[in-house]
Each structure stands twice: as structure tokens, then as C-alpha cells.
Design a protein around this motif. Sequence first.
Motif, PDB file in Angstrom:
ATOM      1  N   UNK A  34      -2.767 -18.094  -7.852  1.00 57.77           N
ATOM      2  CA  UNK A  34      -3.939 -17.598  -8.504  1.00 57.77           C
ATOM      3  C   UNK A  34      -4.602 -18.934  -9.272  1.00 57.77           C
ATOM      4  N   UNK A  35      -3.750 -19.549  -9.960  1.00 63.25           N
ATOM      5  CA  UNK A  35      -4.114 -20.760 -10.801  1.00 63.25           C
ATOM      6  C   UNK A  35      -4.381 -21.932  -9.794  1.00 63.25           C
ATOM      7  N   UNK A  36      -3.883 -22.096  -8.894  1.00 64.35           N
ATOM      8  CA  UNK A  36      -4.282 -23.322  -7.770  1.00 64.35           C
ATOM      9  C   UNK A  36      -5.543 -23.065  -7.269  1.00 64.35           C
ATOM     10  N   UNK A  37      -5.832 -21.769  -7.012  1.00 63.32           N
ATOM     11  CA  UNK A  37      -7.131 -21.148  -6.283  1.00 63.32           C
ATOM     12  C   UNK A  37      -8.387 -21.233  -7.314  1.00 63.32           C
ATOM     13  N   UNK A  38      -7.924 -21.330  -8.671  1.00 61.60           N
ATOM     14  CA  UNK A  38      -8.842 -21.123  -9.803  1.00 61.60           C
ATOM     15  C   UNK A  38      -9.447 -19.617 -10.049  1.00 61.60           C
ATOM     16  N   UNK A  39      -8.450 -18.726  -9.809  1.00 63.19           N
ATOM     17  CA  UNK A  39      -8.832 -17.357 -10.011  1.00 63.19           C
ATOM     18  C   UNK A  39      -7.978 -16.773 -11.010  1.00 63.19           C
ATOM     19  N   UNK A  40      -8.136 -15.592 -11.427  1.00 58.96           N
ATOM     20  CA  UNK A  40      -7.151 -14.907 -12.303  1.00 58.96           C
ATOM     21  C   UNK A  40      -6.220 -14.439 -11.514  1.00 58.96           C
ATOM     22  N   UNK A  41      -4.954 -14.011 -11.809  1.00 53.61           N
ATOM     23  CA  UNK A  41      -3.874 -13.252 -11.335  1.00 53.61           C
ATOM     24  C   UNK A  41      -4.289 -11.899 -11.188  1.00 53.61           C
ATOM     25  N   UNK A  42      -5.397 -11.193 -11.682  1.00 52.55           N
ATOM     26  CA  UNK A  42      -5.692 -10.037 -11.680  1.00 52.55           C
ATOM     27  C   UNK A  42      -6.707  -9.903 -10.526  1.00 52.55           C
ATOM     28  N   UNK A  43      -7.683 -10.802 -10.132  1.00 52.72           N
ATOM     29  CA  UNK A  43      -8.285 -11.210  -8.969  1.00 52.72           C
ATOM     30  C   UNK A  43      -7.587 -11.033  -7.665  1.00 52.72           C
ATOM     31  N   UNK A  44      -6.497 -11.943  -7.990  1.00 51.35           N
ATOM     32  CA  UNK A  44      -5.586 -11.996  -6.532  1.00 51.35           C
ATOM     33  C   UNK A  44      -4.928 -10.596  -6.435  1.00 51.35           C
ATOM     34  N   UNK A  45      -4.427 -10.096  -7.397  1.00 49.64           N
ATOM     35  CA  UNK A  45      -3.740  -8.824  -7.199  1.00 49.64           C
ATOM     36  C   UNK A  45      -4.701  -7.656  -6.618  1.00 49.64           C
ATOM     37  N   UNK A  46      -5.863  -7.682  -7.012  1.00 49.68           N
ATOM     38  CA  UNK A  46      -6.735  -6.708  -6.514  1.00 49.68           C
ATOM     39  C   UNK A  46      -7.084  -7.076  -5.193  1.00 49.68           C
ATOM     40  N   UNK A  47      -7.309  -8.135  -4.828  1.00 51.19           N
ATOM     41  CA  UNK A  47      -7.384  -8.524  -3.255  1.00 51.19           C
ATOM     42  C   UNK A  47      -6.152  -8.448  -2.374  1.00 51.19           C
ATOM     43  N   UNK A  48      -5.107  -8.772  -3.115  1.00 49.56           N
ATOM     44  CA  UNK A  48      -3.633  -8.273  -2.063  1.00 49.56           C
ATOM     45  C   UNK A  48      -3.687  -6.628  -1.992  1.00 49.56           C
ATOM     46  N   UNK A  49      -3.889  -5.830  -3.041  1.00 50.64           N
ATOM     47  CA  UNK A  49      -3.777  -4.586  -2.819  1.00 50.64           C
ATOM     48  C   UNK A  49      -4.932  -3.795  -2.235  1.00 50.64           C
ATOM     49  N   UNK A  50      -5.877  -4.532  -1.818  1.00 55.63           N
ATOM     50  CA  UNK A  50      -7.106  -3.903  -1.013  1.00 55.63           C
ATOM     51  C   UNK A  50      -8.131  -3.203  -2.137  1.00 55.63           C
ATOM     52  N   UNK A  51      -7.815  -3.440  -3.459  1.00 58.94           N
ATOM     53  CA  UNK A  51      -8.533  -2.896  -4.185  1.00 58.94           C
ATOM     54  C   UNK A  51     -10.110  -3.726  -4.523  1.00 58.94           C
TER      55      UNK A  51
END
Length: 83
Positions: A34-51
Motif C-alpha cells: 500500500x505504501x509503495x502504491x501510495x494507498x492506505x492499507x485500508x484501501x488495499x484491504x477493501x480491494x483485496x476482500x472485494x469490499x
Amino acid sequence: MVRTPLTQEERERGERLGRLLREARGARSMAEVAAEADLSPETLRKIETGRAPTPALFTVAALARVLGLSLDELVVRCALVVA
């Protein structure tokens, strides 16, 4: 503004995208990617879980770059599978 509900196909495509990103992330931490992509970990978590099944193109492009995936590959692998 009211958002149109997602179709079943859109939700399933989001789930496929999430699985693909999780697989590509491998042993790397969610926070690191997430940090490398300049995103929050929460955003990445939501994408990975389909939310968050319809992330912005720039978000997907940033994740693809960090994970070494091509956008073409993501489109093909996330497309609807017709039996």
C-alpha cells in the motif's frame, strides 16, 4: 448523489481482482504494498476482500506497477468467465 447498485457481474469481477492482487502480493505485507502504491492499507484491504469492487483506474494502475502486473493481464484475468 445516489450510486447505482453494482451488478452481480461487477461484484464478482471485484472479487477476482482482489484474489489476483492478494496472490501477486505473496508474502509482502499489505502495509508495504500500500505504501509503495501510495494507498492506505485500508484501501488495499477493501480491494483485496472485494469490499471495494470498482476501484479507480489510477489505484489499480498503481497496484499493478508495484506488483509487477500489466493492466492488460488484469483485464483478461478479471473478465467474466463464460461457461
